[in-house]
Enzyme design. Structure first.
Site, short mmCIF file in Angstrom:
data_model
loop_
_atom_site.label_atom_id
_atom_site.label_comp_id
_atom_site.label_asym_id
_atom_site.label_seq_id
_atom_site.Cartn_x
_atom_site.Cartn_y
_atom_site.Cartn_z
N CYS A 168 -80.68 89.60 -35.20
CA CYS A 168 -80.46 91.03 -35.42
C CYS A 168 -81.17 91.56 -36.66
CB CYS A 168 -78.96 91.35 -35.45
SG CYS A 168 -78.14 90.94 -33.92
N TRP A 212 -74.98 96.86 -39.68
CA TRP A 212 -74.40 95.83 -38.81
C TRP A 212 -73.99 94.60 -39.61
CZ3 TRP A 212 -75.94 90.83 -37.45
CH2 TRP A 212 -75.25 90.26 -36.36
N TYR A 246 -78.58 94.45 -23.57
CA TYR A 246 -78.41 94.15 -24.99
C TYR A 246 -79.05 92.81 -25.32
CZ TYR A 246 -75.58 93.75 -29.35
OH TYR A 246 -75.12 93.63 -30.64
N HIS A 247 -79.89 92.78 -26.35
CA HIS A 247 -80.59 91.57 -26.79
C HIS A 247 -81.69 91.13 -25.84
CE1 HIS A 247 -76.98 90.51 -29.60
NE2 HIS A 247 -77.84 91.33 -30.17
N TYR A 267 -79.66 95.26 -38.27
CA TYR A 267 -79.91 96.41 -37.37
C TYR A 267 -80.65 97.55 -38.07
CZ TYR A 267 -77.25 94.54 -33.40
OH TYR A 267 -76.81 93.80 -32.33
N HIS A 325 -83.88 94.39 -29.87
CA HIS A 325 -82.91 95.50 -29.87
C HIS A 325 -83.56 96.86 -29.62
CE1 HIS A 325 -80.80 92.31 -32.08
NE2 HIS A 325 -79.68 92.88 -31.69
CU CU Z 1 -77.84 92.12 -32.06
#
Ligand code: CU
Ligand code: NAG
Ligand code: NAG
Ligand code: NAG
Ligand code: NAG
Ligand code: NAG
Ligand code: NAG
Length: 504
Positions: free
Chosen positions: A96, A158, A358-359, A140, A446
């Site tokens: 992330c 995040w 997501y991801h 993030y 992301h």
């Molecule tokens: Cu993530």
């Protein structure tokens, strides 16, 4: 263990071109390529054309501050080999993170699970090296390479605590970060239902002229951040009536004309309906406000999709959910679409077999295909872990029947492998070609890829199959670093790219 010891080498038995037959004009998905980790982040290696991917301390799960290392893998398109590595020497779990590729092709990864670190991938000899600590720990955040070669970052609650994630800038020559007190994060916050944890996530950042960075979303508000001196911030208007569009996409598909296209996103990070909205933002000399045009919508609403610019200028939009929920594959949009920048229309493409939410990641490859992979990282046995990816061949690689491969134009020589901003490039081809594009080598995680950018080039003079191309004179437009040079024939069929280095 050294930073790049190979743990395991896997040569895939599936290394054959897909024989799936799809209808004309839809493109084609290649075979599923298995990875030993979930590819949550990716970057293209400029020297080998290989695909670098990484997850977290674990191939399948994550935990903030759990461990200072990262699982990674490198896929070699030439022979279908995947090498697995643990990156341990910088003490950084790079899950992330923010990612930006600098003027020397160094992949600069910031924060994430280890929120204050910077780790940089350097090729020849390939190694991971520690950069300075950020002043503000982040996860993030997004980052953008600026016209002077420094890297700007902002946001990222995040990890490393909530709120106050104002701008700072990394200088690769001193390997250190400096706060920019004139770059507050407040003007770019969304009104996310989860509050400060989410409001500053995944900024849509574009390095531009004179050290400025456009923040084009995901907040309703757009801003120019200036990075000279102690920094500056200037409101840049709104994307018409577009709401906060978290986990939407924004891509600079024509840097010469200052054109950015935006697609989808949702008002809150999760449990929030995505939109199918699309806009064209036109930027000029900062900090003048951009102009914004609302265009026809996508066929599908999407958040968590990836948008990949093709050398033709079209944009391939793949994956995402109509109602985004991390670690869920419910409400997946499995039909990708291709956006045409001339008609501004979206056309549905061949359905992909795997949800990419997501991801997940997407990236343009030097052969003109698109890598689409990943999704998940939700623990062992989690059904939403996608330890795989596929290469998609857009319609431009096929003849009119949609299945016979098109004959591709060939680059036989490029006048120099290093070209200064504003200098000419002479490209020699095997036959007549019609258009030319430089595509900056990308990175993705992301929904964010602040490295990809397309610079269409025009021929200043032509002699036989020698084309002398003019390059933009502003380093904010033609950001130095490694770029893929493509030529396209009259039917829009691209060559395989030759990689060149653009320098100041
Ligand atoms: Cu993530
Ligand atoms: C596959 O190609 C890469 C370079 O792209 C090379 O380093 C590797 O040794 C090759 N592996 C095999 C098994 O041929
Ligand atoms: C960096 O972060 C780690 C944990 O994430 C922490 O232990 C360390 O003290 C931080 N270093 C500085 C200089 O803030
Ligand atoms: C090809 O390009 C190189 C520079 O990359 C140049 O030195 C050489 O003269 C060129 N060769 C031909 C045949 O054009
Ligand atoms: C680029 O090429 C054109 C056409 O040959 C020429 O007129 C122009 O001066 C060249 N520009 C540079 C910067 O060399
Ligand atoms: C194209 O350039 C090459 C050198 O790169 C040269 O040998 C050849 O004569 C040129 N052809 C034409 C038609 O100008
Ligand atoms: C908008 C939408 O399609 N929502 C659906 C998402 O998936 C859940 C679980 O399958 C459904 O209950 C929702 O209706």
């Amino acid at each position: 263990m050294s930073s790049i010891d190979i743990i395991k080498t896997v040569t895939l038995s599936t290394f054959v071109y897909s024989t799936l037959v799809t209808a004309a004009g839809l493109g084609q998905w290649g075979p599923t390529i298995e990875f030993p980790i979930v590819p949550v982040a990716t970057a293209l290696l400029h020297d080998t054309g290989e695909l670098l991917v990484w997850s977290a301390y674990s191939p399948s799960t994550f935990q903030v501050d759990k461990a200072g290392y990262t699982q990674s893998a490198v896929y070699s398109p030439s022979n279908g080999t995947v090498n697995q590595y643990t990156i341990s020497n910088t003490g950084h779990d790079m899950f992330c993170p923010g990612i930006s590729i600098d003027f020397n092709g160094r992949i600069t990864v910031t924060g994430g699970d280890t929120a204050n670190k910077t780790t940089i991938y350097v090729s020849a000899p390939e190694t991971w090296t520690a950069g300075g600590l950020m002043n503000i720990p982040r996860g993030y955040q997004s980052s953008a390479t600026c016209s002077d070669g420094r890297i700007f970052t902002i946001g990222g609650s995040w990890s490393g605590g909530y709120g106050g994630k104002n701008g700072e800038i990394f200088n690769p020559s001193t390997n250190s970060w400096s706060l920019l007190k004139g770059c507050p994060v407040a003007p770019m916050l969304t009104a996310d239902a989860q509050g400060a944890f989410r409001t500053d996530n995944h900024g849509w950042l574009f390095g531009w002229k004179n050290g400025y960075v456009l923040q084009a979303g995901p907040s309703k508000a757009m801003n120019w951040y200036g990075t000279s001196g102690s920094g500056s911030q200037t409101a840049a208007g709104k994307r018409a009536s577009d709401p906060d569009s978290m986990n939407g996409n924004a891509v600079m598909y024509d840097a010469v004309a200052g054109k950015i296209a935006t697609f989808g996103g949702s008002p809150s990070y999760q449990y929030s309906y995505a939109t199918s909205n699309a806009h064209i933002i036109t930027i000029g000399t900062p900090p003048a406000a951009p102009s914004v045009a609302t265009i026809n919508n996508m066929n599908y609403a999407r958040a968590f999709a990836n948008a990949i610019i093709l050398p033709s200028g079209s944009v391939f939009i793949v994956g995402g959910q109509t109602y985004p929920i991390p670690f869920s594959d419910a409400n997946s949009t499995l039909t990708p679409e291709l956006w045409d920048p001339v008609s501004t229309k979206f056309t549905k493409m061949a359905v992909g077999p795997t949800p990419r939410n997501y991801h997940s990641v997407g990236l343009l490859m030097p052969d003109g295909t698109v890598f689409s992979g990943g999704g998940g990282l939700c623990g062992d046995g989690c059904a939403q872990n996608h330890f795989d990816g596929q290469f998609y061949s857009p319609p431009y690689l096929f003849q009119a029947d949609g299945t016979t491969k098109a004959t591709r134009p060939v680059i036989t020589n490029v006048s120099a492998s290093t070209i200064r901003v504003g200098a000419n490039i002479t490209v020699t081809t095997g036959g007549a070609v019609s258009s030319f594009a430089l595509m900056r080598i990308g990175s993705a995680t992301h929904t964010v890829n602040t490295d990809q950018r397309r610079v269409p080039l025009t021929a200043a003079s032509t002699s036989g199959f020698n084309y002398t191309l003019k390059t933009p004179t502003d380093a904010g437009v033609l950001l130095p670093g490694y770029w893929m040079l493509f030529v396209l024939d009259a039917n829009g069929v691209p060559s395989v790219a030759t990689t060149v280095k653009i320098t100041l």
